[in-house]
Design a protein around this motif. Structure first.
Motif, mmCIF file in Angstrom:
data_model
loop_
_atom_site.group_PDB
_atom_site.id
_atom_site.type_symbol
_atom_site.label_atom_id
_atom_site.label_comp_id
_atom_site.label_asym_id
_atom_site.label_seq_id
_atom_site.Cartn_x
_atom_site.Cartn_y
_atom_site.Cartn_z
ATOM 1 N N ALA A 220 0.827 -1.206 0.000
ATOM 2 C CA ALA A 220 0.000 0.000 0.000
ATOM 3 C C ALA A 220 0.863 1.259 0.000
ATOM 4 C CB ALA A 220 -0.942 -0.001 1.208
ATOM 5 N N VAL A 221 1.956 1.235 0.765
ATOM 6 C CA VAL A 221 2.864 2.384 0.796
ATOM 7 C C VAL A 221 3.569 2.541 -0.553
ATOM 8 C CG1 VAL A 221 4.930 3.349 1.887
ATOM 9 C CG2 VAL A 221 3.177 2.235 3.294
ATOM 10 N N LEU A 222 3.968 1.434 -1.165
ATOM 11 C CA LEU A 222 4.628 1.507 -2.471
ATOM 12 C C LEU A 222 3.688 2.110 -3.515
ATOM 13 C CD1 LEU A 222 6.593 -1.874 -2.681
ATOM 14 C CD2 LEU A 222 7.533 0.420 -2.412
ATOM 15 N N ARG A 223 2.425 1.739 -3.465
ATOM 16 C CA ARG A 223 1.459 2.310 -4.412
ATOM 17 C C ARG A 223 1.299 3.800 -4.182
ATOM 18 N NH1 ARG A 223 -1.578 -2.283 -3.075
ATOM 19 N NH2 ARG A 223 -2.868 -1.037 -1.647
ATOM 20 N N ARG A 224 1.147 4.190 -2.916
ATOM 21 C CA ARG A 224 0.828 5.581 -2.592
ATOM 22 C C ARG A 224 2.014 6.524 -2.737
ATOM 23 N NH1 ARG A 224 -0.197 5.386 3.024
ATOM 24 N NH2 ARG A 224 1.963 6.059 3.301
ATOM 25 N N ASP A 225 3.183 6.093 -2.263
ATOM 26 C CA ASP A 225 4.320 7.018 -2.156
ATOM 27 C C ASP A 225 5.392 6.828 -3.222
ATOM 28 O OD1 ASP A 225 3.003 7.889 0.084
ATOM 29 O OD2 ASP A 225 4.311 6.881 1.520
ATOM 30 N N TYR A 226 5.417 5.666 -3.874
ATOM 31 C CA TYR A 226 6.509 5.397 -4.820
ATOM 32 C C TYR A 226 6.013 5.099 -6.233
ATOM 33 C CZ TYR A 226 9.401 5.085 -0.639
ATOM 34 O OH TYR A 226 10.062 5.371 0.546
ATOM 35 N N GLY A 227 4.728 5.032 -6.423
ATOM 36 C CA GLY A 227 4.197 4.767 -7.752
ATOM 37 C C GLY A 227 4.469 3.371 -8.249
ATOM 38 N N VAL A 228 4.728 2.434 -7.328
ATOM 39 C CA VAL A 228 4.966 1.034 -7.687
ATOM 40 C C VAL A 228 3.719 0.262 -7.276
ATOM 41 C CG1 VAL A 228 6.402 -1.000 -7.286
ATOM 42 C CG2 VAL A 228 7.451 1.280 -7.387
ATOM 43 N N SER A 229 2.888 -0.094 -8.247
ATOM 44 C CA SER A 229 1.563 -0.637 -7.966
ATOM 45 C C SER A 229 1.489 -2.131 -8.237
ATOM 46 C CB SER A 229 0.509 0.084 -8.817
ATOM 47 O OG SER A 229 -0.744 -0.539 -8.672
ATOM 48 N N ASP A 230 1.054 -2.888 -7.219
ATOM 49 C CA ASP A 230 0.866 -4.321 -7.410
ATOM 50 C C ASP A 230 -0.418 -4.611 -8.181
ATOM 51 O OD1 ASP A 230 -0.797 -3.482 -5.411
ATOM 52 O OD2 ASP A 230 -0.428 -5.174 -4.071
ATOM 53 N N VAL A 231 -1.186 -3.566 -8.473
ATOM 54 C CA VAL A 231 -2.366 -3.724 -9.323
ATOM 55 C C VAL A 231 -1.961 -3.643 -10.794
ATOM 56 C CG1 VAL A 231 -4.607 -2.746 -9.947
ATOM 57 C CG2 VAL A 231 -3.868 -2.765 -7.547
ATOM 58 N N ALA A 232 -1.022 -2.765 -11.108
ATOM 59 C CA ALA A 232 -0.606 -2.565 -12.497
ATOM 60 C C ALA A 232 0.529 -3.488 -12.916
ATOM 61 C CB ALA A 232 -0.187 -1.112 -12.702
ATOM 62 N N LEU A 233 1.325 -3.971 -11.944
ATOM 63 C CA LEU A 233 2.512 -4.763 -12.246
ATOM 64 C C LEU A 233 2.312 -6.235 -11.863
ATOM 65 C CD1 LEU A 233 5.183 -2.309 -10.790
ATOM 66 C CD2 LEU A 233 4.884 -2.856 -13.222
ATOM 67 N N PRO A 234 2.988 -7.155 -12.557
ATOM 68 C CA PRO A 234 2.920 -8.558 -12.136
ATOM 69 C C PRO A 234 3.612 -8.752 -10.792
ATOM 70 C CG PRO A 234 4.555 -8.281 -13.869
ATOM 71 C CD PRO A 234 3.842 -6.969 -13.747
ATOM 72 N N VAL A 235 3.060 -9.644 -9.969
ATOM 73 C CA VAL A 235 3.607 -9.925 -8.644
ATOM 74 C C VAL A 235 4.001 -11.401 -8.575
ATOM 75 C CG1 VAL A 235 3.199 -9.864 -6.153
ATOM 76 C CG2 VAL A 235 2.133 -8.146 -7.639
ATOM 77 N N PHE A 236 5.192 -11.652 -8.034
ATOM 78 C CA PHE A 236 5.702 -13.013 -7.884
ATOM 79 C C PHE A 236 6.045 -13.267 -6.423
ATOM 80 C CE2 PHE A 236 6.792 -11.390 -12.050
ATOM 81 C CZ PHE A 236 6.419 -12.418 -12.913
ATOM 82 N N GLY B 177 -3.641 -9.131 -2.122
ATOM 83 C CA GLY B 177 -4.057 -8.416 -3.313
ATOM 84 C C GLY B 177 -4.082 -9.264 -4.570
ATOM 85 N N PRO B 178 -3.690 -8.675 -5.700
ATOM 86 C CA PRO B 178 -3.812 -9.364 -6.987
ATOM 87 C C PRO B 178 -3.146 -10.738 -6.980
ATOM 88 C CG PRO B 178 -3.215 -7.068 -7.318
ATOM 89 C CD PRO B 178 -3.126 -7.322 -5.845
ATOM 90 N N ARG B 179 -3.711 -11.626 -7.767
ATOM 91 C CA ARG B 179 -3.214 -12.997 -7.867
ATOM 92 C C ARG B 179 -1.755 -13.014 -8.298
ATOM 93 N NH1 ARG B 179 -5.498 -18.098 -8.626
ATOM 94 N NH2 ARG B 179 -4.211 -19.537 -9.842
ATOM 95 N N ARG B 180 -0.959 -13.834 -7.651
ATOM 96 C CA ARG B 180 0.449 -13.965 -8.027
ATOM 97 C C ARG B 180 0.582 -14.634 -9.399
ATOM 98 N NH1 ARG B 180 3.267 -13.234 -2.946
ATOM 99 N NH2 ARG B 180 2.052 -11.549 -2.046
ATOM 100 N N GLN B 181 1.542 -14.139 -10.154
ATOM 101 C CA GLN B 181 1.812 -14.759 -11.450
ATOM 102 C C GLN B 181 2.433 -16.134 -11.283
ATOM 103 O OE1 GLN B 181 1.005 -13.207 -14.504
ATOM 104 N NE2 GLN B 181 -0.103 -11.900 -13.062
ATOM 105 N N ALA B 182 3.278 -16.256 -10.245
ATOM 106 C CA ALA B 182 3.945 -17.531 -9.976
ATOM 107 C C ALA B 182 4.648 -17.429 -8.628
ATOM 108 C CB ALA B 182 4.960 -17.872 -11.077
ATOM 109 N N ASN B 183 4.960 -18.566 -8.045
ATOM 110 C CA ASN B 183 5.826 -18.645 -6.872
ATOM 111 C C ASN B 183 7.087 -19.404 -7.247
ATOM 112 O OD1 ASN B 183 4.324 -17.325 -4.802
ATOM 113 N ND2 ASN B 183 2.998 -19.115 -4.599
ATOM 114 N N ALA B 184 8.239 -18.857 -6.899
ATOM 115 C CA ALA B 184 9.517 -19.552 -7.072
ATOM 116 C C ALA B 184 9.936 -20.075 -5.704
ATOM 117 C CB ALA B 184 10.578 -18.609 -7.637
#
Length: 219
Positions: free
Chosen positions: A111-127, A152-159
């Motif tokens: 949530a902080v990354l989305r709000r303060d750094y413009g790094v969104s787990d909604v717009a970007l793939p998450v692993f 949040g958003p579904r993970r693309q994959a787990n390593a």
């Protein structure tokens, strides 16, 4: 996501050719501390390609920046924002609670990354990236409905690196010396908390059971 592994391997091979790797003094990257998480963003010249949620193994997972620094920095260098979620539950034996703890901790940092750094787990793939116990914890978090919603958003994959269900004594390097050191510290510290002493007693009993083959908890 696989690109970082190639870069990390190349760096390791180059270090071996030079006669070994010696980390430079002081921090080698601009780590952030966000909502109790160790967070590392890609270099300014590298576009953010995705987000990696990292969970480390038993004990060492409490110190991801120190224990997994070169690996996580290679991931960031490849263009991925790293969110490592240390939590005291990673030294316990309730792995379901550990999964819930790291899920909510990740959610707060995201949530902080989305709000303060413009790094969104909604717009970007998450692993997800987990080592040893961390691999198990990530799977448990993904299997729990509340934890999954929190992350949040579904993970693309787990390593999953070195996924196992071994005892802590088998899977954590220097586990027995660390256990003995903690016990010595407890004996010498007059104000050592009752809770800490209880944890040490539980640790002793559990590892004895595991060594005898009667314990079922994994590390």
């Amino acid at each position: 996501f696989g690109d970082w592994a190639t870069r990390a391997a190349a760096a390791a091979n180059a270090a071996a050719a030079r006669g070994g790797y010696s980390p430079p003094p002081g921090p080698s990257a601009d780590w952030l501390r966000i909502e109790g998480c160790d967070v590392l963003l890609p270099p300014p010249t590298e576009p953010v390609r995705g987000i990696v949620h990292f969970v480390g193994g038993a004990l060492v997972g409490l110190f991801p920046r120190q224990a997994y620094g070169p690996l996580l920095e290679a991931v960031a260098d490849a263009g991925y924002a790293v969110v490592a979620t240390p939590d005291p539950q990673l030294v316990g034996f309730d792995h379901g609670e550990a999964a819930r703890a790291v899920a909510w901790k990740y959610a707060a940092a995201a949530a902080v990354l989305r709000r303060d750094y413009g790094v969104s787990d909604v717009a970007l793939p998450v692993f997800g990236l987990g080592h040893s116990l961390g691999a198990k914890v990530l799977l448990l978090a993904g299997a729990d409905a509340n934890s999954r919603r929190a992350m949040g958003p579904r993970r693309q994959a787990n390593a999953l690196l070195a996924y196992n269900n071994y005892s802590a004594r088998q899977s954590v390097p220097f586990f027995t010396p660390l256990q003995q050191l903690a016990g010595a510290a407890a004996a010498q510290a007059g104000g050592f908390s009752t809770r800490a002493i209880e944890v040490l007693a539980l640790l002793d009993a559990a590892t004895d059971d595991m060594a005898a083959g009667t314990g079922g908890a994994g590390a």
